[in-house]
Design a protein around this motif. Structure first.
Motif, mmCIF file in Angstrom:
data_model
loop_
_atom_site.group_PDB
_atom_site.id
_atom_site.type_symbol
_atom_site.label_atom_id
_atom_site.label_comp_id
_atom_site.label_asym_id
_atom_site.label_seq_id
_atom_site.Cartn_x
_atom_site.Cartn_y
_atom_site.Cartn_z
ATOM 1 N N UNK A 1 0.857 -0.956 -0.159
ATOM 2 C CA UNK A 1 -0.019 -0.185 -0.026
ATOM 3 C C UNK A 1 0.929 1.428 0.019
ATOM 4 N N UNK A 2 1.915 1.074 0.693
ATOM 5 C CA UNK A 2 2.895 2.292 0.627
ATOM 6 C C UNK A 2 3.510 2.721 -0.322
ATOM 7 N N UNK A 3 3.856 1.602 -1.294
ATOM 8 C CA UNK A 3 4.205 1.776 -2.576
ATOM 9 C C UNK A 3 3.464 2.408 -3.707
ATOM 10 N N UNK A 4 1.915 1.904 -3.382
ATOM 11 C CA UNK A 4 0.985 2.430 -4.288
ATOM 12 C C UNK A 4 1.043 3.985 -4.160
ATOM 13 N N UNK A 5 1.146 4.565 -2.755
ATOM 14 C CA UNK A 5 1.470 6.072 -2.712
ATOM 15 C C UNK A 5 2.482 6.603 -2.980
#
Length: 321
Positions: A241-245
């Motif tokens: 999820x962090x990588x998506x942001x």
């Protein structure tokens, strides 16, 4: 207003640092501000921060700051805590802002290390103690040496934390090992919050309690999911999820808060207007923000229709004039 409430019960997770919307006449757009607050409350945030870095606090008059805090308190209606930025490089001005925040009904103030003056560590400590002596509110310290030049040293923080009026730290240093280094030196209820979205996950994984966040303004549900997954030991999911942001975080961090305001304008919440010396984004930067938002996907940025299309009148907010 909450008098020195136990921070362990609420000062954790992703807490948005809200921008200050302006209308076409450079006045505070209170209906737009109310929509920003309501969206975050519906996302389940534990608190909202107003009149701080993303809020262009340095361009607001004391009266405008008090108006914004009053508006946030009225919208929140006890459903979430309101943390008011009340920092200054003048101790007397910081006291004035703190007292105004208390009168407006804030639950706590966020007070930054004095900038430009380059005070000694003993001066920094005296500055914060004098502010705390002026109010019944809880005080969250803000350490961001990239803006203040002087850092809040571990030693000074440890000494201040012995007073239960100091309940937490917003750490803008990007030092992800700081929670591990500090935890044994601080009271158990003292909360450590990252002030840097790019490194927030690592900060929390190393013992931090959350993040006072810029990107949470755009994707509050995703940020809450990152924190929840991290706290439950699902680090792979949290990293995904962090990588998506990550692309959006990179775009926002280059020209904040102008980039944040442009992102929120794309979602229909506010105008992209800023106050000098901050100016609106150039076209290449706007394109970068737009691409980053498109990569996240509408389903993770959707907001309740009643906020998007709700009436701008009859909301009971104070007049900004």
């Amino acid at each position: 207003m909450t008098l020195i409430a136990n921070p362990a019960t609420w000062l954790a997770g992703y807490i948005p640092d809200l921008p200050t919307p302006f209308d076409e006449n450079d006045r505070i757009d209170l209906p737009a501000f109310a929509r920003l607050c309501e969206r975050q409350i519906e996302a389940g945030v534990p608190a909202i921060v107003v009149c701080e870095t993303a809020g262009e606090a340095s361009t607001l008059t004391p009266a405008e700051q008090q108006t914004i805090i009053c508006a946030a308190v009225q919208v929140a209606r006890g459903r979430t805590r309101v943390i008011a930025g009340a920092g200054s490089n003048s101790t007397s001005q910081a006291i004035e802002l703190t007292r105004r925040a208390e009168a407006a009904g804030a639950d706590a103030v966020l007070s930054v290390v004095p900038y430009y003056n380059k005070p000694m560590h003993v001066g920094i400590q005296a500055h914060f103690r004098t502010i705390a002596d002026s109010t019944a509110l809880a005080v969250i310290l803000h350490d961001i040496p990239s803006r203040t030049i002087r850092e809040l040293s571990d030693e000074t923080l440890a000494r201040l934390s012995q007073s239960r009026q100091f309940i937490g730290l917003r750490d803008g240093t990007g030092d992800v090992l700081r929670p591990m280094r500090l935890r044994s030196r601080l009271p158990s209820g003292f909360r450590l919050l990252s002030g840097d979205d790019a490194t927030a996950l690592a900060f929390v994984a190393n013992g931090g309690d959350g993040c006072i966040s810029t990107i949470s303004n755009v994707a509050p549900e995703l940020c809450q999911a990152i924190f929840s997954n991290c706290r439950q030991g699902r680090l792979q999911s949290a990293r995904y999820l962090q990588n998506r942001l990550a692309p959006l975080n990179a775009a926002l961090s280059r020209e904040s808060p102008a980039a944040l305001k442009y992102a929120l304008s794309m979602l229909g919440f506010i105008r992209p207007s800023t106050r000098l010396p901050i100016v609106e984004l150039a076209e290449p930067a706007k394109a970068e923000v737009a691409r980053a938002i498109a990569e996240i996907g509408d389903e993770d940025l959707a907001c309740p229709s009643e906020i998007w299309h709700g009436s701008r009148a009859g909301n009971g907010l104070p007049n900004s004039n």
